[in-house]
Design a protein around this motif. Sequence first.
Motif, PDB file in Angstrom:
ATOM      1  N   ALA A  71       0.827  -1.204   0.000  1.00  0.00           N
ATOM      2  CA  ALA A  71       0.000   0.000   0.000  1.00  0.00           C
ATOM      3  C   ALA A  71       0.865   1.260   0.000  1.00  0.00           C
ATOM      4  O   ALA A  71       0.578   2.234  -0.703  1.00  0.00           O
ATOM      5  N   MET A  72       1.951   1.240   0.774  1.00  0.00           N
ATOM      6  CA  MET A  72       2.846   2.391   0.818  1.00  0.00           C
ATOM      7  C   MET A  72       3.578   2.576  -0.510  1.00  0.00           C
ATOM      8  O   MET A  72       3.810   3.705  -0.960  1.00  0.00           O
ATOM      9  N   ASP A  73       3.935   1.466  -1.159  1.00  0.00           N
ATOM     10  CA  ASP A  73       4.613   1.561  -2.441  1.00  0.00           C
ATOM     11  C   ASP A  73       3.697   2.205  -3.489  1.00  0.00           C
ATOM     12  O   ASP A  73       4.129   3.092  -4.241  1.00  0.00           O
ATOM     13  N   ALA A  74       2.450   1.788  -3.532  1.00  0.00           N
ATOM     14  CA  ALA A  74       1.498   2.376  -4.480  1.00  0.00           C
ATOM     15  C   ALA A  74       1.273   3.854  -4.173  1.00  0.00           C
ATOM     16  O   ALA A  74       1.206   4.692  -5.083  1.00  0.00           O
ATOM     17  N   SER A  75       1.173   4.176  -2.891  1.00  0.00           N
ATOM     18  CA  SER A  75       0.994   5.557  -2.480  1.00  0.00           C
ATOM     19  C   SER A  75       2.198   6.404  -2.866  1.00  0.00           C
ATOM     20  O   SER A  75       2.059   7.526  -3.382  1.00  0.00           O
ATOM     21  N   GLN A  76       3.380   5.872  -2.639  1.00  0.00           N
ATOM     22  CA  GLN A  76       4.594   6.622  -2.954  1.00  0.00           C
ATOM     23  C   GLN A  76       4.680   6.926  -4.445  1.00  0.00           C
ATOM     24  O   GLN A  76       5.069   8.027  -4.855  1.00  0.00           O
ATOM     25  N   ARG A 124       4.735  21.872  -0.730  1.00  0.00           N
ATOM     26  CA  ARG A 124       3.940  21.708   0.484  1.00  0.00           C
ATOM     27  C   ARG A 124       2.654  20.932   0.204  1.00  0.00           C
ATOM     28  O   ARG A 124       2.171  20.194   1.066  1.00  0.00           O
ATOM     29  N   ASP A 125       2.119  21.102  -1.002  1.00  0.00           N
ATOM     30  CA  ASP A 125       0.902  20.370  -1.359  1.00  0.00           C
ATOM     31  C   ASP A 125       1.172  18.872  -1.462  1.00  0.00           C
ATOM     32  O   ASP A 125       0.299  18.047  -1.156  1.00  0.00           O
ATOM     33  N   ILE A 126       2.378  18.493  -1.921  1.00  0.00           N
ATOM     34  CA  ILE A 126       2.719  17.072  -1.974  1.00  0.00           C
ATOM     35  C   ILE A 126       2.816  16.518  -0.557  1.00  0.00           C
ATOM     36  O   ILE A 126       2.363  15.399  -0.277  1.00  0.00           O
ATOM     37  N   HIS A 127       3.397  17.295   0.340  1.00  0.00           N
ATOM     38  CA  HIS A 127       3.483  16.852   1.735  1.00  0.00           C
ATOM     39  C   HIS A 127       2.090  16.640   2.322  1.00  0.00           C
ATOM     40  O   HIS A 127       1.824  15.605   2.962  1.00  0.00           O
ATOM     41  N   LEU A 128       1.200  17.600   2.120  1.00  0.00           N
ATOM     42  CA  LEU A 128      -0.155  17.455   2.664  1.00  0.00           C
ATOM     43  C   LEU A 128      -0.882  16.283   2.010  1.00  0.00           C
ATOM     44  O   LEU A 128      -1.648  15.562   2.666  1.00  0.00           O
ATOM     45  N   ALA A 129      -0.603  16.048   0.713  1.00  0.00           N
ATOM     46  CA  ALA A 129      -1.199  14.893   0.040  1.00  0.00           C
ATOM     47  C   ALA A 129      -0.699  13.588   0.641  1.00  0.00           C
ATOM     48  O   ALA A 129      -1.440  12.589   0.687  1.00  0.00           O
ATOM     49  N   SER A 130       0.540  13.573   1.133  1.00  0.00           N
ATOM     50  CA  SER A 130       1.060  12.347   1.745  1.00  0.00           C
ATOM     51  C   SER A 130       0.265  11.975   2.997  1.00  0.00           C
ATOM     52  O   SER A 130       0.083  10.790   3.297  1.00  0.00           O
ATOM     53  N   HIS A 131      -0.222  12.967   3.727  1.00  0.00           N
ATOM     54  CA  HIS A 131      -1.037  12.665   4.906  1.00  0.00           C
ATOM     55  C   HIS A 131      -2.405  12.130   4.498  1.00  0.00           C
ATOM     56  O   HIS A 131      -2.956  11.251   5.190  1.00  0.00           O
ATOM     57  N   ARG A 132      -2.942  12.621   3.401  1.00  0.00           N
ATOM     58  CA  ARG A 132      -4.198  12.040   2.898  1.00  0.00           C
ATOM     59  C   ARG A 132      -3.984  10.590   2.474  1.00  0.00           C
ATOM     60  O   ARG A 132      -4.843   9.724   2.700  1.00  0.00           O
ATOM     61  N   GLU A 133      -2.836  10.333   1.850  1.00  0.00           N
ATOM     62  CA  GLU A 133      -2.518   8.961   1.451  1.00  0.00           C
ATOM     63  C   GLU A 133      -2.405   8.054   2.674  1.00  0.00           C
ATOM     64  O   GLU A 133      -2.933   6.932   2.689  1.00  0.00           O
ATOM     65  N   VAL A 134      -1.723   8.524   3.727  1.00  0.00           N
ATOM     66  CA  VAL A 134      -1.569   7.716   4.937  1.00  0.00           C
ATOM     67  C   VAL A 134      -2.924   7.470   5.595  1.00  0.00           C
ATOM     68  O   VAL A 134      -3.199   6.353   6.071  1.00  0.00           O
ATOM     69  N   ALA A 135      -3.761   8.487   5.592  1.00  0.00           N
ATOM     70  CA  ALA A 135      -5.107   8.296   6.156  1.00  0.00           C
ATOM     71  C   ALA A 135      -5.853   7.199   5.407  1.00  0.00           C
ATOM     72  O   ALA A 135      -6.522   6.340   6.016  1.00  0.00           O
ATOM     73  N   GLY A 136      -5.735   7.194   4.084  1.00  0.00           N
ATOM     74  CA  GLY A 136      -6.404   6.162   3.299  1.00  0.00           C
ATOM     75  C   GLY A 136      -5.861   4.776   3.587  1.00  0.00           C
ATOM     76  O   GLY A 136      -6.619   3.797   3.663  1.00  0.00           O
ATOM     77  N   ILE A 137      -4.551   4.657   3.777  1.00  0.00           N
ATOM     78  CA  ILE A 137      -3.946   3.359   4.074  1.00  0.00           C
ATOM     79  C   ILE A 137      -4.372   2.869   5.458  1.00  0.00           C
ATOM     80  O   ILE A 137      -4.689   1.680   5.641  1.00  0.00           O
ATOM     81  N   LEU A 138      -4.364   3.762   6.433  1.00  0.00           N
ATOM     82  CA  LEU A 138      -4.784   3.376   7.787  1.00  0.00           C
ATOM     83  C   LEU A 138      -6.215   2.843   7.781  1.00  0.00           C
ATOM     84  O   LEU A 138      -6.534   1.849   8.453  1.00  0.00           O
ATOM     85  N   ARG A 139      -7.082   3.509   7.023  1.00  0.00           N
ATOM     86  CA  ARG A 139      -8.475   3.049   6.960  1.00  0.00           C
ATOM     87  C   ARG A 139      -8.591   1.768   6.135  1.00  0.00           C
ATOM     88  O   ARG A 139      -9.256   0.811   6.537  1.00  0.00           O
ATOM     89  N   GLN A 140      -7.900   1.727   4.991  1.00  0.00           N
ATOM     90  CA  GLN A 140      -7.970   0.566   4.088  1.00  0.00           C
ATOM     91  C   GLN A 140      -7.519  -0.718   4.776  1.00  0.00           C
ATOM     92  O   GLN A 140      -8.130  -1.786   4.605  1.00  0.00           O
ATOM     93  N   LEU A 141      -6.451  -0.639   5.570  1.00  0.00           N
ATOM     94  CA  LEU A 141      -5.909  -1.823   6.227  1.00  0.00           C
ATOM     95  C   LEU A 141      -6.540  -2.093   7.586  1.00  0.00           C
ATOM     96  O   LEU A 141      -6.165  -3.061   8.264  1.00  0.00           O
ATOM     97  N   GLY A 142      -7.470  -1.249   7.986  1.00  0.00           N
ATOM     98  CA  GLY A 142      -8.171  -1.468   9.248  1.00  0.00           C
ATOM     99  C   GLY A 142      -7.364  -1.107  10.478  1.00  0.00           C
ATOM    100  O   GLY A 142      -7.726  -1.511  11.587  1.00  0.00           O
ATOM    101  N   GLY A 198       8.669  15.054   7.353  1.00  0.00           N
ATOM    102  CA  GLY A 198       8.304  15.646   6.081  1.00  0.00           C
ATOM    103  C   GLY A 198       8.398  14.650   4.944  1.00  0.00           C
ATOM    104  O   GLY A 198       9.058  13.612   5.042  1.00  0.00           O
ATOM    105  N   ILE A 199       7.776  14.998   3.824  1.00  0.00           N
ATOM    106  CA  ILE A 199       7.732  14.089   2.682  1.00  0.00           C
ATOM    107  C   ILE A 199       9.052  14.055   1.920  1.00  0.00           C
ATOM    108  O   ILE A 199       9.302  13.145   1.128  1.00  0.00           O
ATOM    109  N   GLY A 200       9.957  15.016   2.171  1.00  0.00           N
ATOM    110  CA  GLY A 200      11.234  14.957   1.483  1.00  0.00           C
ATOM    111  C   GLY A 200      11.966  16.285   1.503  1.00  0.00           C
ATOM    112  O   GLY A 200      11.666  17.174   2.304  1.00  0.00           O
TER     113      GLY A 200
END
Length: 445
Positions: A276-281, A295-313, A335-337
């Motif tokens: 899931a992290m590989d696909a998100s990355q 900064r928008d990419i960084h904020l998008a990374s938190h949306r991605e992590v939120a989706g993974i946390l929910r997706q994997l339960g 930070g994202i990088g």
Amino acid sequence: MSAPRSEAGLDTLYTAHLAEQQRRTEHALARGGFDALVIASGIEKFAFLDDRPYVFQTNPHFKLWAPLIQHPDSWLVIRPGHKPRLIYCQPEDYWHVPPAAPSGFWVDHFELIVVRKPADALPHLRLPGRLAIVGEADAALEGVVPNNPPEVLNPLHYARAVKTPYELLRMREASALGAKAHLASQRAFREGLSEAQIHRAYLEAVGHAERELPYSNIVALNAHAAVLHYQYQDVAAPAQSLSLLVDAGAQSCGYASDITRTTGNGDPHFQALIDAMDASQRRLVDRVRAGTDYRDIHLASHREVAGILRQLGIVKMDEEAMLAQRVTSTFLPHGIGHLLGLQVHDIGGFMAGEDGGTLPKPDGHPYLRLTRELQAGMVVTIEPGLYFIPMLLDQLRATPAAASVDWSLVKHLSAFGGVRIEDDVACNAEGAPENLTRDAFDALS
């Protein structure tokens, strides 16, 4: 885009690179009212109350011009309308191996002066006019004292974020070396070796001595992967090797790669997290486009992590609620990088413009290292992570969001430490970015 291999191709790229640095320097000198730029390579430093030296680190301004990374007490002089002058210190020494006689593709591009002692550089540095002298204070010689004028350094630092084709070539080479060594570290993990042994396998594959690495390798087995900058390497292998996180790079002529890969032992829950992290990355990498606010990419990374946390339960909560309550910061606290190049965390990441100034980090995200709008030629890292850090998990337990966390799954995954996947990505003028890291791995497959 493949790297040219011929000396003629390399010389063409290097000639254009030096011309661009000359242009940038003349622009910076004119803005600051200076007549010449003088750059110290640096000096060797010694441990307190000891005669044992630290690993020498070249001034990045010096290696921007000359591909010399083990050359203390040398100097560059850059003047408008003149060929760059290189004062090359080659001491006569039987205690240590001195620098070799100057040779290679770069030599003919300089007015080359070889000296035997640091003080011998002085006559070649005492120039008329107002000098911008760049270096650490302890690099000073009599009458030549670094002043590091911000009115010159600011435009140079701001411009350096955009790489020349020569620099991109070197960074591709560094990526190729790093990818080869990462594969070796993964093989060592599967053999059940210790962190120290995995580190040695990396060094052998990358072809660097430890002092030549662009930064200290992070080699983390199991729960150690939850320590973001884990700094040790256990000599003894664990009873069971569950996971490996290696954050390590390579260098080519002073230019760095910075790569992270996470490997599991086949556990389905942890492998699902890696996948899931590989696909998100990969989705985040695709956002590296000219004109995008990093900064928008960084904020998008938190949306991605939120989706993974929910997706994997792991967290049974609406993604917007996770972001509002900053639940994702428990699992992704960095930070994202950052910018990458002559330095692993290349300078200029917060600059508002060539006059200086600071572009702020997003509220609640104090560890982001880059806040600029992306431009063609910039090379950045994209390194999302999802970790199980005991201190942060304890803080999460004390919030209302704790009721939505599957703590039994968290306990299981905590033994693996976490996942980080990091690629080095070049922004193009148009279209998709160039992923230096994935291209390097693909070339080895």
